[in-house]
Design an enzyme around this catalytic site. Structure first.
Site, mmCIF file in Angstrom:
data_model
loop_
_atom_site.group_PDB
_atom_site.id
_atom_site.type_symbol
_atom_site.label_atom_id
_atom_site.label_comp_id
_atom_site.label_asym_id
_atom_site.label_seq_id
_atom_site.Cartn_x
_atom_site.Cartn_y
_atom_site.Cartn_z
ATOM 1 N N ILE A 59 14.581 1.887 7.585
ATOM 2 C CA ILE A 59 14.612 0.493 7.133
ATOM 3 C C ILE A 59 13.235 0.108 6.585
ATOM 4 O O ILE A 59 12.450 -0.563 7.265
ATOM 5 C CB ILE A 59 15.019 -0.462 8.270
ATOM 6 N N PRO A 60 12.920 0.551 5.369
ATOM 7 C CA PRO A 60 11.625 0.172 4.805
ATOM 8 C C PRO A 60 11.555 -1.330 4.530
ATOM 9 O O PRO A 60 12.520 -1.936 4.054
ATOM 10 C CB PRO A 60 11.526 0.980 3.513
ATOM 11 N N HIS A 61 10.424 -1.909 4.871
ATOM 12 C CA HIS A 61 10.187 -3.337 4.654
ATOM 13 C C HIS A 61 8.689 -3.563 4.573
ATOM 14 O O HIS A 61 7.908 -2.651 4.842
ATOM 15 C CB HIS A 61 10.820 -4.172 5.772
ATOM 16 N N GLY A 62 8.297 -4.760 4.214
ATOM 17 C CA GLY A 62 6.886 -5.058 4.013
ATOM 18 C C GLY A 62 6.118 -5.307 5.296
ATOM 19 O O GLY A 62 6.688 -5.396 6.381
#
Length: 143
Positions: A59-62
């Site tokens: 779950i890539p996120h900032g």
């Protein structure tokens, strides 16, 4: 959580996790969820702590300081049937997220409800069309 056709990419392949994260970021940007500046923050976040969560899902996120780059909440789903390595962990489903105004945890909770069951992830990875992916994901569990 509502997912549209344009939020889903099927049968993708990547040489490495950086490519995969950039692809998720570009899709978030194309869909109007984030600015272009969010993408390097996604890479930075993964370098701090892997965004691999188990069950073949990342779950890539900032980062915490990238909130200003989020235009509106949304998620994108990228199916990678052949898998891509996230630090030695095989990932076949990449879920890019952007949570505006504190919706980050709500999005993660909804994703966890679906992806905590390996059977659901396997069905998402095997899905042949976007309708099946959206139905499985929005239903909160595999049918």
């Amino acid at each position: 959580m509502e997912i549209e056709y344009r939020d889903v990419m099927l049968n993708q392949s990547f040489d490495n996790k950086r490519e995969a994260i950039i692809s998720a970021g570009k899709l978030l940007q194309e869909r109007g969820y984030v600015t272009e500046n969010y993408i390097p923050k996604m890479i930075e976040r993964d370098q701090m702590t892997s965004t691999f969560i188990g069950n073949m899902v990342a779950i890539p996120h900032g980062t915490e300081d990238s909130k200003a780059e989020i235009l509106r909440s949304g998620i994108v789903l990228i199916q990678v049937p052949q898998g891509v390595s996230f630090d030695g962990n095989e990932v076949k489903l990449i879920i890019g997220i952007a949570g505006a105004e504190g919706q980050h945890l709500e999005l993660l909770s909804e994703i966890a409800m679906v992806c905590s069951e390996i059977e659901n992830v396997e069905k998402l990875v095997a899905a042949q069309d976007k309708d099946a992916v959206i139905q499985l994901f929005e239903g909160g569990a595999a049918a």
